[in-house]
Design an enzyme around this catalytic site. Structure first.
Site, PDB file in Angstrom:
ATOM      1  N   TYR A 118       0.864  -1.192   0.166  1.00 16.94           N
ATOM      2  CA  TYR A 118      -0.262   0.194   0.168  1.00 16.94           C
ATOM      3  C   TYR A 118       0.550   1.494  -0.332  1.00 16.94           C
ATOM      4  CZ  TYR A 118      -4.012  -2.994   0.245  1.00 16.94           C
ATOM      5  OH  TYR A 118      -4.800  -3.409  -0.259  1.00 16.94           O
ATOM      6  N   ARG A 138       1.686   2.034  -3.250  1.00 19.17           N
ATOM      7  CA  ARG A 138       0.541   2.551  -4.239  1.00 19.17           C
ATOM      8  C   ARG A 138      -0.462   4.341  -3.436  1.00 19.17           C
ATOM      9  NH1 ARG A 138      -3.912  -2.210  -4.254  1.00 19.17           N
ATOM     10  NH2 ARG A 138      -5.646  -0.731  -4.550  1.00 19.17           N
ATOM     11  N   ASP A 173      -8.698   5.657  -4.012  1.00 25.16           N
ATOM     12  CA  ASP A 173      -7.774   6.587  -5.164  1.00 25.16           C
ATOM     13  C   ASP A 173      -8.331   8.458  -4.241  1.00 25.16           C
ATOM     14  OD1 ASP A 173      -8.025   6.197  -7.968  1.00 25.16           O
ATOM     15  OD2 ASP A 173      -9.523   7.689  -7.227  1.00 25.16           O
ATOM     16  N   HIS A 190     -15.214   1.300  -0.649  1.00 25.67           N
ATOM     17  CA  HIS A 190     -13.330   0.062  -0.151  1.00 25.67           C
ATOM     18  C   HIS A 190     -13.081   0.689   0.563  1.00 25.67           C
ATOM     19  CE1 HIS A 190     -15.091  -2.886  -3.580  1.00 25.67           C
ATOM     20  NE2 HIS A 190     -16.054  -3.024  -2.417  1.00 25.67           N
ATOM     21  N   THR A 222     -15.864  -0.483 -14.271  1.00 26.10           N
ATOM     22  CA  THR A 222     -15.467  -1.825 -13.412  1.00 26.10           C
ATOM     23  C   THR A 222     -15.909  -3.198 -14.147  1.00 26.10           C
ATOM     24  OG1 THR A 222     -15.910  -2.725 -11.551  1.00 26.10           O
ATOM     25  CG2 THR A 222     -17.394  -1.355 -12.540  1.00 26.10           C
ATOM     26  N   LEU A 271     -14.323   0.195 -21.212  1.00 28.44           N
ATOM     27  CA  LEU A 271     -13.929   0.364 -22.060  1.00 28.44           C
ATOM     28  C   LEU A 271     -13.906  -1.106 -23.136  1.00 28.44           C
ATOM     29  CD1 LEU A 271     -10.490   0.638 -23.480  1.00 28.44           C
ATOM     30  CD2 LEU A 271      -9.794  -1.059 -21.815  1.00 28.44           C
ATOM     31  N   ALA A 294     -12.663   5.982 -20.835  1.00 30.37           N
ATOM     32  CA  ALA A 294     -13.609   6.443 -19.886  1.00 30.37           C
ATOM     33  C   ALA A 294     -12.871   7.802 -20.351  1.00 30.37           C
ATOM     34  CB  ALA A 294     -13.493   6.357 -18.435  1.00 30.37           C
TER      35      ALA A 294
HETATM   36  C1  BV8 Z   1     -17.951  -8.744   1.751  1.00 32.37           C
HETATM   37  C2  BV8 Z   1      -9.995  -2.636  -1.707  1.00 32.37           C
HETATM   38  C3  BV8 Z   1     -19.414  -9.196   3.310  1.00 32.37           C
HETATM   39  C4  BV8 Z   1      -8.185  -2.762  -1.849  1.00 32.37           C
HETATM   40  C5  BV8 Z   1     -11.297  -4.360  -2.906  1.00 32.37           C
HETATM   41  C6  BV8 Z   1     -21.387 -12.215  -2.862  1.00 32.37           C
HETATM   42  C7  BV8 Z   1     -22.125 -11.288  -2.091  1.00 32.37           C
HETATM   43  C8  BV8 Z   1     -21.053 -10.405  -0.846  1.00 32.37           C
HETATM   44  C9  BV8 Z   1     -19.610 -10.649  -0.979  1.00 32.37           C
HETATM   45  C10 BV8 Z   1     -18.978 -11.621  -1.612  1.00 32.37           C
HETATM   46  C11 BV8 Z   1     -19.764 -12.547  -2.534  1.00 32.37           C
HETATM   47  N1  BV8 Z   1     -19.218 -13.257  -3.266  1.00 32.37           N
HETATM   48  C12 BV8 Z   1     -17.972 -13.459  -3.280  1.00 32.37           C
HETATM   49  C13 BV8 Z   1     -18.002 -12.641  -1.922  1.00 32.37           C
HETATM   50  C14 BV8 Z   1     -16.750 -12.080  -0.979  1.00 32.37           C
HETATM   51  C15 BV8 Z   1     -16.291 -10.624  -2.316  1.00 32.37           C
HETATM   52  C16 BV8 Z   1     -15.549 -10.808  -3.287  1.00 32.37           C
HETATM   53  O1  BV8 Z   1     -16.804 -10.530  -4.586  1.00 32.37           O
HETATM   54  N2  BV8 Z   1     -15.209 -12.167  -4.300  1.00 32.37           N
HETATM   55  C17 BV8 Z   1     -14.207 -11.466  -5.445  1.00 32.37           C
HETATM   56  C18 BV8 Z   1     -12.900 -11.792  -5.820  1.00 32.37           C
HETATM   57  C19 BV8 Z   1     -15.574 -12.798  -6.225  1.00 32.37           C
HETATM   58  N3  BV8 Z   1     -16.374 -10.038  -1.267  1.00 32.37           N
HETATM   59  C20 BV8 Z   1     -16.027  -9.121  -0.412  1.00 32.37           C
HETATM   60  O2  BV8 Z   1     -15.424 -10.033  -0.196  1.00 32.37           O
HETATM   61  C21 BV8 Z   1     -16.160  -7.524  -0.176  1.00 32.37           C
HETATM   62  N4  BV8 Z   1     -16.925  -7.679   1.184  1.00 32.37           N
HETATM   63  O3  BV8 Z   1     -18.247  -9.369   0.389  1.00 32.37           O
HETATM   64  O4  BV8 Z   1     -18.073  -8.450   3.425  1.00 32.37           O
HETATM   65  C22 BV8 Z   1     -20.709  -8.795   2.331  1.00 32.37           C
HETATM   66  C23 BV8 Z   1     -20.986 -10.039   2.716  1.00 32.37           C
HETATM   67  C24 BV8 Z   1     -22.992  -9.672   2.117  1.00 32.37           C
HETATM   68  C25 BV8 Z   1     -23.320  -8.402   1.219  1.00 32.37           C
HETATM   69  C26 BV8 Z   1     -22.236  -6.970   2.113  1.00 32.37           C
HETATM   70  C27 BV8 Z   1     -21.113  -7.727   3.015  1.00 32.37           C
HETATM   71  C28 BV8 Z   1     -15.426  -6.729   0.254  1.00 32.37           C
HETATM   72  C29 BV8 Z   1     -14.918  -6.130  -1.267  1.00 32.37           C
HETATM   73  C30 BV8 Z   1     -13.821  -5.579  -1.337  1.00 32.37           C
HETATM   74  C31 BV8 Z   1     -12.238  -5.609  -1.334  1.00 32.37           C
HETATM   75  N5  BV8 Z   1     -11.340  -4.583  -1.658  1.00 32.37           N
HETATM   76  N6  BV8 Z   1      -9.845  -3.387  -2.650  1.00 32.37           N
HETATM   77  C32 BV8 Z   1      -7.729  -2.204  -2.282  1.00 32.37           C
HETATM   78  O5  BV8 Z   1      -8.001  -1.275  -3.321  1.00 32.37           O
HETATM   79  O6  BV8 Z   1      -5.894  -2.559  -2.709  1.00 32.37           O
HETATM   80  S1  BV8 Z   1     -11.162  -5.222  -3.546  1.00 32.37           S
HETATM   81  C33 BV8 Z   1     -10.946  -5.090  -5.816  1.00 32.37           C
HETATM   82  O7  BV8 Z   1     -11.248  -4.740  -6.345  1.00 32.37           O
HETATM   83  C34 BV8 Z   1     -10.819  -3.069  -5.896  1.00 32.37           C
HETATM   84  O8  BV8 Z   1     -11.154  -2.512  -4.472  1.00 32.37           O
HETATM   85  C35 BV8 Z   1     -11.583  -2.493  -7.176  1.00 32.37           C
HETATM   86  O9  BV8 Z   1     -11.953  -1.524  -6.818  1.00 32.37           O
HETATM   87  C36 BV8 Z   1     -12.479  -3.706  -6.942  1.00 32.37           C
HETATM   88  C37 BV8 Z   1     -13.158  -3.990  -8.672  1.00 32.37           C
HETATM   89  O10 BV8 Z   1     -12.278  -4.103  -9.309  1.00 32.37           O
HETATM   90  P1  BV8 Z   1     -12.280  -3.670 -10.464  1.00 32.37           P
HETATM   91  O11 BV8 Z   1     -13.204  -1.429 -10.018  1.00 32.37           O
HETATM   92  O12 BV8 Z   1     -13.715  -3.546 -11.289  1.00 32.37           O
HETATM   93  O13 BV8 Z   1     -11.934  -3.266 -11.673  1.00 32.37           O
HETATM   94  P2  BV8 Z   1     -11.229  -4.407 -12.383  1.00 32.37           P
HETATM   95  O14 BV8 Z   1      -9.559  -4.275 -12.564  1.00 32.37           O
HETATM   96  O15 BV8 Z   1     -11.508  -5.399 -12.116  1.00 32.37           O
HETATM   97  O16 BV8 Z   1     -11.252  -3.806 -13.487  1.00 32.37           O
HETATM   98  C38 BV8 Z   1     -11.144  -2.441 -13.958  1.00 32.37           C
HETATM   99  C39 BV8 Z   1     -12.470  -2.272 -15.572  1.00 32.37           C
HETATM  100  O17 BV8 Z   1     -12.192  -1.387 -16.315  1.00 32.37           O
HETATM  101  C40 BV8 Z   1     -12.510  -3.267 -16.573  1.00 32.37           C
HETATM  102  O18 BV8 Z   1     -14.282  -3.504 -16.574  1.00 32.37           O
HETATM  103  C41 BV8 Z   1     -11.469  -2.396 -17.422  1.00 32.37           C
HETATM  104  O19 BV8 Z   1     -12.148  -3.058 -18.988  1.00 32.37           O
HETATM  105  C42 BV8 Z   1     -12.027  -1.251 -17.385  1.00 32.37           C
HETATM  106  N7  BV8 Z   1     -11.140  -0.631 -17.945  1.00 32.37           N
HETATM  107  C43 BV8 Z   1      -9.434  -0.445 -18.163  1.00 32.37           C
HETATM  108  N8  BV8 Z   1      -9.039   0.150 -18.347  1.00 32.37           N
HETATM  109  C44 BV8 Z   1     -10.517   1.176 -18.766  1.00 32.37           C
HETATM  110  C45 BV8 Z   1     -10.892   1.032 -18.381  1.00 32.37           C
HETATM  111  N9  BV8 Z   1     -12.199   0.986 -18.493  1.00 32.37           N
HETATM  112  C46 BV8 Z   1     -12.535   2.718 -19.165  1.00 32.37           C
HETATM  113  N10 BV8 Z   1     -11.131   3.500 -19.551  1.00 32.37           N
HETATM  114  C47 BV8 Z   1      -9.746   2.747 -19.351  1.00 32.37           C
HETATM  115  N11 BV8 Z   1      -9.018   3.300 -19.750  1.00 32.37           N
END
Ligand code: BV8
Length: 234
Positions: free
Chosen positions: A54, A57, A95, A110, A178, A204, A221
Site C-alpha cells: 500500500y 500505491r 484513490d 472500499h 468496473t 473499455l 473513460a
Molecule cells: C464482503 C480494496 C461481507 C483494497 C478491494 C457475494 C456477496 C458479498 C460478498 C461476496 C459475494 N461473493 C463473493 C464475495 C466475497 C468478495 C468478492 O466479491 N470476491 C470476488 C473476488 C468474487 N467480496 C468481499 O469480500 C467484500 N466484502 O463480502 O463483506 C458482505 C456480505 C454480504 C453483503 C455485504 C458484505 C469486500 C470486497 C472489497 C475488497 N477490496 N479493494 C484495494 O484496493 O487494494 S476489491 C478491488 O476490486 C478494488 O477495490 C476494486 O475497486 C475492486 C473491483 O475491481 P474493479 O474496480 O472492477 O477493477 P478491475 O480491474 O476488476 O476492472 C477494471 C475495469 O475497467 C475492467 O472492466 C476494464 O475493462 C475497465 N477499464 C480498464 N481501463 C479502462 C477501463 N474502462 C474505461 N477506461 C479505461 N481506460
C-alpha cells in the site's frame, strides 16, 4: 425533470491517470495475490509486505492526476444540482482523484488509501506518508496496529446503507470502469433495475459478467465519460 443519478466507478476510471487496474491483462492481481495483500488474514500473516504494497500505491497516487473522466463527473454533479437533481457517486476506488477533480460527495465503499485506521482503537486518520509496523497510533499509542483504511476481502464495505437508499431512489444507474467482479458492488445494477432505474455501462469493454444494461458505450473513460456527460447536460 430533476433526476437522481447513482454512479459506481471502478479502477477503469483511474486507469488513464496511471493507477493500475486489478483484472486487466497486466493488472495488480496478476502480479500479487489479493488474498495475501488485500485480506485481514494476509495482513496478520505478513504486515510488512502488506504495508509496503500500500505504501507503493500511495506514493504512486500522490504523483497521479485526475483525468477527463473524473472532471466530467464533477461537472455532472454540478449540472444536476443546478437542475434540482442529485448525483450519488459511489466508488470502489481507494484513490482521491474524484475529490481532486471537484466531486464533493463521494462514497468510498472500499475505503481510502490516504487514510489509516488503528486496529486497536479504530481511530481513522489522514495518511499521506508510508506506514510501518513500528508506527504508534497518535490516538491510543499502540505500536504496530496501524493499517490502511481500506476494505479488504471478507471485510464489510463502507456506506452500504446510504448506497441502498440511493439505489432505491435512483432514476438512473451508471457503472463506469468496473469489471463487475467484486460483490456486493457487482449487484448494484440489479438493485437499481429492480426499482425501475435506467441502467448504463461506460467501460473499455463489456464487463465480463454479462450484466444487462439498457444502454452501453465502450472506449477509454477519458473519452466516453465526457461525451456522455456533454450529451446528458445539453
Ligand atoms: C464482503 C480494496 C461481507 C483494497 C478491494 C457475494 C456477496 C458479498 C460478498 C461476496 C459475494 N461473493 C463473493 C464475495 C466475497 C468478495 C468478492 O466479491 N470476491 C470476488 C473476488 C468474487 N467480496 C468481499 O469480500 C467484500 N466484502 O463480502 O463483506 C458482505 C456480505 C454480504 C453483503 C455485504 C458484505 C469486500 C470486497 C472489497 C475488497 N477490496 N479493494 C484495494 O484496493 O487494494 S476489491 C478491488 O476490486 C478494488 O477495490 C476494486 O475497486 C475492486 C473491483 O475491481 P474493479 O474496480 O472492477 O477493477 P478491475 O480491474 O476488476 O476492472 C477494471 C475495469 O475497467 C475492467 O472492466 C476494464 O475493462 C475497465 N477499464 C480498464 N481501463 C479502462 C477501463 N474502462 C474505461 N477506461 C479505461 N481506460
Amino acid at each position: 425533470m430533476a433526476q437522481h443519478i447513482v454512479i459506481l466507478t471502478g479502477a477503469g476510471v483511474s486507469a488513464e491517470s496511471g493507477l493500475g487496474t486489478f483484472r486487466d491483462v497486466d493488472g495488480i492481481w496478476s502480479k500479487f495475490d489479493p488474498m495475501e495483500l488485500a485480506s485481514p488474514e494476509g495482513f496478520a500473516r505478513n504486515p510488512v509486505k502488506v504495508l509496503d504494497f500500500y505504501n507503493a500505491r500511495r506514493r504512486n497516487l500522490v504523483d497521479a492526476q485526475p483525468n477527463a473522466a473524473h472532471f466530467a463527473l464533477a461537472k455532472l454533479e454540478q449540472g444536476l444540482a443546478e437542475r434540482g437533481g442529485l448525483l450519488t457517486l459511489v466508488t470502489q476506488n481507494i484513490d482521491d482523484l474524484h475529490e481532486r477533480a471537484g466531486s464533493a460527495n463521494v462514497l468510498h465503499m472500499h475505503g481510502e488509501l490516504l487514510k489509516a485506521r488503528c486496529g486497536a482503537c479504530s481511530a481513522v486518520m489522514n495518511c499521506r506518508e508510508d506506514l510501518s509496523v513500528s508506527d504508534a497510533c497518535p490516538g491510543c499509542g499502540d505500536v504496530g496496529a496501524l493499517r490502511p483504511h481500506v476494505v479488504w476481502f471478507g471485510e464489510y464495505p463502507e456506506h452500504l446503507d446510504d448506497i441502498a437508499v440511493a439505489l432505491a431512489d435512483a432514476d438512473m444507474f451508471i457503472s463506469i470502469g468496473t469489471s463487475g467482479t467484486v460483490w456486493p458492488a457487482a449487484g448494484f445494477v440489479l438493485q437499481a433495475r429492480e426499482t425501475g432505474a435506467r441502467t448504463v455501462e461506460l467501460n473499455l469493454e463489456p464487463s465480463d459478467d454479462g450484466r444487462v444494461f439498457d444502454e452501453a458505450h465502450y472506449g477509454p473513460a477519458s473519452e466516453i465519460v465526457p461525451d456522455w456527460v456533454e450529451t446528458y447536460l445539453t
